[in-house]
Design a protein around this motif. Sequence first.
Motif, PDB file in Angstrom:
ATOM      1  N   ARG A   1      57.713   8.981  -6.034  1.00 21.77           N
ATOM      2  CA  ARG A   1      58.483   7.685  -7.011  1.00 21.77           C
ATOM      3  C   ARG A   1      58.260   6.404  -5.952  1.00 21.77           C
ATOM      4  NH1 ARG A   1      64.445   7.192  -5.767  1.00 21.77           N
ATOM      5  NH2 ARG A   1      63.888   6.046  -4.152  1.00 21.77           N
ATOM      6  N   PRO A   2      57.350   5.448  -6.657  1.00 17.77           N
ATOM      7  CA  PRO A   2      56.881   4.253  -5.749  1.00 17.77           C
ATOM      8  C   PRO A   2      57.829   3.644  -5.234  1.00 17.77           C
ATOM      9  CG  PRO A   2      56.728   4.010  -8.144  1.00 17.77           C
ATOM     10  CD  PRO A   2      57.258   5.492  -8.129  1.00 17.77           C
ATOM     11  N   SER A   3      57.745   3.018  -4.115  1.00 22.15           N
ATOM     12  CA  SER A   3      58.741   2.431  -3.479  1.00 22.15           C
ATOM     13  C   SER A   3      59.055   1.092  -3.806  1.00 22.15           C
ATOM     14  CB  SER A   3      58.332   2.219  -1.586  1.00 22.15           C
ATOM     15  OG  SER A   3      59.355   1.278  -1.033  1.00 22.15           O
ATOM     16  N   ARG A   4      60.272   0.787  -3.859  1.00 24.84           N
ATOM     17  CA  ARG A   4      60.945  -0.714  -4.029  1.00 24.84           C
ATOM     18  C   ARG A   4      60.130  -1.812  -3.451  1.00 24.84           C
ATOM     19  NH1 ARG A   4      65.490   1.439  -4.029  1.00 24.84           N
ATOM     20  NH2 ARG A   4      66.169   2.701  -6.095  1.00 24.84           N
ATOM     21  N   ASP A   5      60.161  -1.516  -2.233  1.00 26.37           N
ATOM     22  CA  ASP A   5      59.667  -2.743  -1.070  1.00 26.37           C
ATOM     23  C   ASP A   5      58.271  -2.653  -0.746  1.00 26.37           C
ATOM     24  OD1 ASP A   5      62.660  -3.408  -1.556  1.00 26.37           O
ATOM     25  OD2 ASP A   5      63.427  -2.150   0.003  1.00 26.37           O
TER      26      ASP A   5
END
Length: 102
Positions: free
Chosen positions: A89-93
């Motif tokens: 899952r790609p990181s938000r930050d």
Amino acid sequence: MTAPSLTNAQIRFLRGQAHGLKAMLQVGGKGVTPALVAEVGQALEDHELIKVKVAATDRDERDALIGAIADGAGAALVQRIGHTAVLYRPSRDKRQIVLPRA
């Protein structure tokens, strides 16, 4: 949270990236709890690509547990081999992994 959709090329790329990783989390007899899903979510936020080991003996039960973890954390299942699943899952930050385009 919805899981990212991945192309076959992206899945191949992520499998290669995950090859050297050690399993970060283990799912035991308690199964999928909110605390476990939160832990997986935090690990994905920090690392984007993780391995999770599932200690269920029955194959269908393992698949159900892995599916529940991935759905709960909003992660894509990249690969499952035996008792180990690779989640992305790609990181938000802080995005660290740059996926190939297609």
